[in-house]
Scaffold this motif. Structure first.
Motif, PDB file in Angstrom:
ATOM      1  N   ASP A 170       0.855  -1.185   0.000  1.00  6.23           N
ATOM      2  CA  ASP A 170       0.000   0.000   0.000  1.00  6.23           C
ATOM      3  C   ASP A 170       0.887   1.229   0.000  1.00  6.23           C
ATOM      4  OD1 ASP A 170      -2.435   1.434   0.159  1.00  6.23           O
ATOM      5  OD2 ASP A 170      -2.208   1.680   2.318  1.00  6.23           O
ATOM      6  N   GLY A 171       0.452   2.285  -0.625  1.00 10.33           N
ATOM      7  CA  GLY A 171       1.160   3.555  -0.556  1.00 10.33           C
ATOM      8  C   GLY A 171       0.550   4.424   0.537  1.00 10.33           C
ATOM      9  N   ILE A 172       1.336   5.344   1.051  1.00 14.63           N
ATOM     10  CA  ILE A 172       0.804   6.354   1.973  1.00 14.63           C
ATOM     11  C   ILE A 172       0.705   7.659   1.195  1.00 14.63           C
ATOM     12  CG2 ILE A 172       1.186   7.659   4.098  1.00 14.63           C
ATOM     13  CD1 ILE A 172       2.722   5.289   5.172  1.00 14.63           C
ATOM     14  N   VAL A 173      -0.455   8.260   1.220  1.00 17.52           N
ATOM     15  CA  VAL A 173      -0.672   9.475   0.426  1.00 17.52           C
ATOM     16  C   VAL A 173      -0.932  10.672   1.318  1.00 17.52           C
ATOM     17  CG1 VAL A 173      -1.589   8.149  -1.515  1.00 17.52           C
ATOM     18  CG2 VAL A 173      -3.172   9.085   0.180  1.00 17.52           C
ATOM     19  N   LEU A 174      -0.593  11.844   0.784  1.00 17.61           N
ATOM     20  CA  LEU A 174      -1.045  13.115   1.331  1.00 17.61           C
ATOM     21  C   LEU A 174      -2.077  13.626   0.352  1.00 17.61           C
ATOM     22  CD1 LEU A 174       1.918  12.860   2.643  1.00 17.61           C
ATOM     23  CD2 LEU A 174       1.662  15.312   3.030  1.00 17.61           C
ATOM     24  N   ALA A 175      -3.316  13.675   0.789  1.00 18.68           N
ATOM     25  CA  ALA A 175      -4.408  14.021  -0.117  1.00 18.68           C
ATOM     26  C   ALA A 175      -5.148  15.257   0.382  1.00 18.68           C
ATOM     27  CB  ALA A 175      -5.375  12.852  -0.251  1.00 18.68           C
ATOM     28  N   ASN A 176      -5.797  15.921  -0.551  1.00 21.86           N
ATOM     29  CA  ASN A 176      -6.645  17.065  -0.198  1.00 21.86           C
ATOM     30  C   ASN A 176      -7.917  17.027  -1.034  1.00 21.86           C
ATOM     31  OD1 ASN A 176      -5.082  17.759  -2.536  1.00 21.86           O
ATOM     32  ND2 ASN A 176      -5.598  19.917  -2.237  1.00 21.86           N
ATOM     33  N   SER A 177      -8.821  17.921  -0.742  1.00 25.96           N
ATOM     34  CA  SER A 177     -10.104  17.993  -1.444  1.00 25.96           C
ATOM     35  C   SER A 177      -9.892  18.219  -2.943  1.00 25.96           C
ATOM     36  CB  SER A 177     -10.947  19.128  -0.865  1.00 25.96           C
ATOM     37  OG  SER A 177     -12.047  19.422  -1.704  1.00 25.96           O
ATOM     38  N   ILE A 178     -10.764  17.640  -3.752  1.00 24.78           N
ATOM     39  CA  ILE A 178     -10.672  17.872  -5.200  1.00 24.78           C
ATOM     40  C   ILE A 178     -10.939  19.342  -5.526  1.00 24.78           C
ATOM     41  CG2 ILE A 178     -11.237  15.509  -5.877  1.00 24.78           C
ATOM     42  CD1 ILE A 178     -14.125  16.435  -6.326  1.00 24.78           C
ATOM     43  N   GLN A 179     -11.483  20.088  -4.565  1.00 21.74           N
ATOM     44  CA  GLN A 179     -11.712  21.521  -4.749  1.00 21.74           C
ATOM     45  C   GLN A 179     -10.448  22.340  -4.461  1.00 21.74           C
ATOM     46  OE1 GLN A 179     -14.622  22.359  -5.997  1.00 21.74           O
ATOM     47  NE2 GLN A 179     -15.365  20.250  -5.794  1.00 21.74           N
ATOM     48  N   GLY A 180      -9.430  21.691  -3.877  1.00 21.83           N
ATOM     49  CA  GLY A 180      -8.215  22.406  -3.494  1.00 21.83           C
ATOM     50  C   GLY A 180      -7.182  22.437  -4.611  1.00 21.83           C
ATOM     51  N   ILE A 181      -6.035  23.044  -4.332  1.00 21.85           N
ATOM     52  CA  ILE A 181      -4.958  23.153  -5.317  1.00 21.85           C
ATOM     53  C   ILE A 181      -4.226  21.818  -5.447  1.00 21.85           C
ATOM     54  CG2 ILE A 181      -4.646  25.607  -4.784  1.00 21.85           C
ATOM     55  CD1 ILE A 181      -2.089  24.809  -3.274  1.00 21.85           C
ATOM     56  N   ASP A 182      -3.440  21.687  -6.511  1.00 18.45           N
ATOM     57  CA  ASP A 182      -2.623  20.493  -6.706  1.00 18.45           C
ATOM     58  C   ASP A 182      -1.277  20.693  -6.010  1.00 18.45           C
ATOM     59  OD1 ASP A 182      -4.605  19.370  -8.290  1.00 18.45           O
ATOM     60  OD2 ASP A 182      -3.751  20.150 -10.156  1.00 18.45           O
TER      61      ASP A 182
ATOM     62  N   ASN B 153     -12.341   7.721   7.474  1.00 18.09           N
ATOM     63  CA  ASN B 153     -13.521   8.426   6.966  1.00 18.09           C
ATOM     64  C   ASN B 153     -13.633   9.819   7.583  1.00 18.09           C
ATOM     65  OD1 ASN B 153     -15.028   6.570   5.150  1.00 18.09           O
ATOM     66  ND2 ASN B 153     -14.981   5.252   6.951  1.00 18.09           N
ATOM     67  N   LEU B 154     -13.214   9.930   8.840  1.00 18.02           N
ATOM     68  CA  LEU B 154     -13.252  11.229   9.518  1.00 18.02           C
ATOM     69  C   LEU B 154     -12.292  12.204   8.840  1.00 18.02           C
ATOM     70  CD1 LEU B 154     -14.206  13.024  11.852  1.00 18.02           C
ATOM     71  CD2 LEU B 154     -12.406  12.016  13.260  1.00 18.02           C
ATOM     72  N   ILE B 155     -11.110  11.714   8.442  1.00 19.37           N
ATOM     73  CA  ILE B 155     -10.147  12.579   7.760  1.00 19.37           C
ATOM     74  C   ILE B 155     -10.725  13.064   6.433  1.00 19.37           C
ATOM     75  CG2 ILE B 155      -7.852  12.711   6.708  1.00 19.37           C
ATOM     76  CD1 ILE B 155      -6.834  10.756   8.742  1.00 19.37           C
ATOM     77  N   VAL B 156     -11.376  12.174   5.693  1.00 16.83           N
ATOM     78  CA  VAL B 156     -11.981  12.565   4.411  1.00 16.83           C
ATOM     79  C   VAL B 156     -13.011  13.668   4.623  1.00 16.83           C
ATOM     80  CG1 VAL B 156     -13.437  11.793   2.498  1.00 16.83           C
ATOM     81  CG2 VAL B 156     -11.549  10.369   3.264  1.00 16.83           C
ATOM     82  N   GLN B 157     -13.826  13.551   5.662  1.00 16.16           N
ATOM     83  CA  GLN B 157     -14.820  14.586   5.949  1.00 16.16           C
ATOM     84  C   GLN B 157     -14.160  15.910   6.305  1.00 16.16           C
ATOM     85  OE1 GLN B 157     -18.158  14.485   5.482  1.00 16.16           O
ATOM     86  NE2 GLN B 157     -17.668  12.496   4.560  1.00 16.16           N
ATOM     87  N   LYS B 158     -13.054  15.846   7.048  1.00 12.74           N
ATOM     88  CA  LYS B 158     -12.314  17.066   7.392  1.00 12.74           C
ATOM     89  C   LYS B 158     -11.784  17.746   6.128  1.00 12.74           C
ATOM     90  CE  LYS B 158     -12.332  16.691  11.991  1.00 12.74           C
ATOM     91  NZ  LYS B 158     -12.945  17.709  12.906  1.00 12.74           N
ATOM     92  N   LEU B 159     -11.271  16.943   5.197  1.00 16.41           N
ATOM     93  CA  LEU B 159     -10.722  17.498   3.955  1.00 16.41           C
ATOM     94  C   LEU B 159     -11.827  18.086   3.081  1.00 16.41           C
ATOM     95  CD1 LEU B 159      -8.105  14.757   2.971  1.00 16.41           C
ATOM     96  CD2 LEU B 159      -7.777  16.816   4.350  1.00 16.41           C
ATOM     97  N   LYS B 160     -12.958  17.432   3.082  1.00 18.84           N
ATOM     98  CA  LYS B 160     -14.103  17.925   2.313  1.00 18.84           C
ATOM     99  C   LYS B 160     -14.545  19.298   2.816  1.00 18.84           C
ATOM    100  CE  LYS B 160     -18.860  16.678   1.083  1.00 18.84           C
ATOM    101  NZ  LYS B 160     -19.957  15.683   1.293  1.00 18.84           N
ATOM    102  N   ASN B 161     -14.481  19.473   4.138  1.00 21.60           N
ATOM    103  CA  ASN B 161     -14.928  20.729   4.754  1.00 21.60           C
ATOM    104  C   ASN B 161     -13.847  21.804   4.778  1.00 21.60           C
ATOM    105  OD1 ASN B 161     -17.432  19.551   5.305  1.00 21.60           O
ATOM    106  ND2 ASN B 161     -16.765  18.807   7.316  1.00 21.60           N
ATOM    107  N   ASN B 162     -12.594  21.413   4.517  1.00 23.18           N
ATOM    108  CA  ASN B 162     -11.492  22.368   4.575  1.00 23.18           C
ATOM    109  C   ASN B 162     -10.559  22.138   3.381  1.00 23.18           C
ATOM    110  OD1 ASN B 162      -9.436  24.118   5.170  1.00 23.18           O
ATOM    111  ND2 ASN B 162      -9.084  23.370   7.246  1.00 23.18           N
ATOM    112  N   PRO B 163     -10.804  22.784   2.243  1.00 21.94           N
ATOM    113  CA  PRO B 163     -10.055  22.521   1.003  1.00 21.94           C
ATOM    114  C   PRO B 163      -8.559  22.813   1.086  1.00 21.94           C
ATOM    115  CG  PRO B 163     -12.087  23.712   0.535  1.00 21.94           C
ATOM    116  CD  PRO B 163     -11.915  23.722   2.018  1.00 21.94           C
ATOM    117  N   ILE B 164      -8.099  23.581   2.082  1.00 24.05           N
ATOM    118  CA  ILE B 164      -6.660  23.873   2.139  1.00 24.05           C
ATOM    119  C   ILE B 164      -5.897  22.837   2.967  1.00 24.05           C
ATOM    120  CG2 ILE B 164      -7.162  26.345   1.942  1.00 24.05           C
ATOM    121  CD1 ILE B 164      -6.177  26.635   4.855  1.00 24.05           C
ATOM    122  N   ALA B 165      -6.626  21.939   3.635  1.00 25.09           N
ATOM    123  CA  ALA B 165      -5.976  20.943   4.494  1.00 25.09           C
ATOM    124  C   ALA B 165      -5.541  19.722   3.698  1.00 25.09           C
ATOM    125  CB  ALA B 165      -6.922  20.521   5.612  1.00 25.09           C
ATOM    126  N   LEU B 166      -4.519  19.024   4.220  1.00 25.96           N
ATOM    127  CA  LEU B 166      -4.068  17.748   3.675  1.00 25.96           C
ATOM    128  C   LEU B 166      -4.313  16.655   4.711  1.00 25.96           C
ATOM    129  CD1 LEU B 166      -0.660  18.842   2.112  1.00 25.96           C
ATOM    130  CD2 LEU B 166      -2.584  17.903   0.832  1.00 25.96           C
TER     131      LEU B 166
END
Length: 354
Positions: A122-134, A240-253
């Motif tokens: 498995d890889g470990i990723v740093l992800a952010n909202s699809i609404q955020g920057i790349d 799932n909690l992290i995904v919800q946090k990212l959804k609500n905060n587009p600048i977070a990873l």
């Protein structure tokens, strides 16, 4: 003495017999309660979806009771797993890292012999909202964003408390957005792997850490320390909690496993690491540098104690599960090589025959 016609009954004997029957009933009730008929699995939240899928298939296809799987984190899982033998203790533990020497010792203290099954990568990723920057980050930039101590820019051999608040403070070419990273707690195998593959790997060769901590073992421990000033936020074992946090905060990873990214691509996207995207091909080739093996460990002492344990181990290593067309690959598991899979099966089959 009680008399009923020609039948004489001693009250003392009656009392003893009743007491004996009561003890026998209690004895059998005890084992009836203790002799569970399901398999119990604890451990890594990263391995949980794979283990739960195996459990569901096992219960459905073989008409056995579906094993119970709990996400307790890798460290927490080993703590419970190594506590003892018997119906009160789990039979298997999911792990997003290899078992540590201290955990092996704890198991051995309690008479436990551990069997290991590497199931894939498995890889470990740093992800952010699809609404955020790349993002396209280096391992060093990630370390400087999250480390408790970093080199002083004015005096590079001196270590100071991490002052960086924005990504652009680290590299002027990066975003000027505030650094906010949600990640797993210290009990998580993902946290252990991230600390080793990102924090330690980068930090061990930094001159300031070498100067201040010449002993490499002490230096490695210092490298693992993550800042506690609110930039890094522990989000528990629930991805799932992290995904919800990212959804609500587009600048977070957020930090979690590649397989979880695959399940949530409609909501989140991964950062590039050293110009490479997190993909199955890049993880297998090693181009994507933050990757680790995943494991399931089992108690050899439970192979005959717990109903269907041997059959469940056989299900884990089957071609239908771990093969190149196995159902775990559909869940995002990165497969083992042919040689690795052969070695895993050979080792497991030796354990099953003993």
């Amino acid at each position: 003495m009680l008399s009923f016609g020609s039948l004489n009954i001693n009250a003392k004997d009656l009392s003893l017999e009743a007491s004996s029957n009561s003890s026998k009933n209690s004895f059998f009730e005890f084992f009836k309660k203790k002799n569970r008929q399901h398999i119990h699995i604890v451990g890594s939240s990263t391995v949980y979806p794979f283990s739960a899928t195996i459990a569901e298939n096992f219960g459905y296809q073989n008409f056995y009771k579906t094993p119970i799987v709990e996400a307790t984190g890798t460290g927490g899982g080993f703590k419970i797993f190594c506590s003892g033998i018997g119906f009160d203790y789990p039979d298997l533990v999911n792990a997003s890292r290899r078992i540590q020497k201290s955990e092996i010792s704890k198991c051995q203290e309690n008479g436990i012999s551990v069997g290991e099954i590497k199931i894939g990568y498995d890889g470990i990723v740093l992800a952010n909202s699809i609404q955020g920057i790349d993002y396209n980050l280096t391992l060093e930039e990630i370390f400087l964003a999250l480390a408790s101590q970093v080199p002083d820019q004015k005096n590079p051999l001196r270590l100071i408390a991490n002052p960086y608040q924005k990504w652009s403070d680290i590299n002027s070419k990066l975003s000027n957005q505030k650094i906010i990273v949600y990640g797993p707690p210290p009990t998580s195998g993902t946290r252990d792997s991230f600390s080793e593959l990102v924090m330690e790997k980068t930090c061990l060769k930094i001159p300031a850490f070498i100067k201040n901590y010449p002993d490499e073992k002490i230096r490695a421990k210092k490298c693992h320390l993550i800042r506690s000033d609110g930039i890094f936020i522990e989000a528990g074992e629930n991805d799932n909690l992290i995904v919800q946090k990212l959804k609500n905060n587009p600048i977070a990873l957020g930090i979690f496993g590649f397989s979880f990214l695959e399940e949530n691509r409609q909501l989140i996207k991964a950062s590039k690491i050293n110009n490479f995207i997190a993909s199955q091909d890049n993880i297998i080739s090693g181009s994507y540098q933050i990757s680790r093996p995943l494991f399931i460990y089992f108690k050899k002492e439970h192979l005959d104690l717990i109903f269907a344990m041997r059959q469940f181990i056989s299900e884990i290593i089957s071609n239908n599960t771990l093969g190149f067309e196995g159902y775990l690959l559909q869940k995002g598991l990165i497969p083992l090589t042919d040689l690795e899979l052969k070695n895993v099966r050979d080792e497991a089959e030796i354990n099953l025959k003993n």
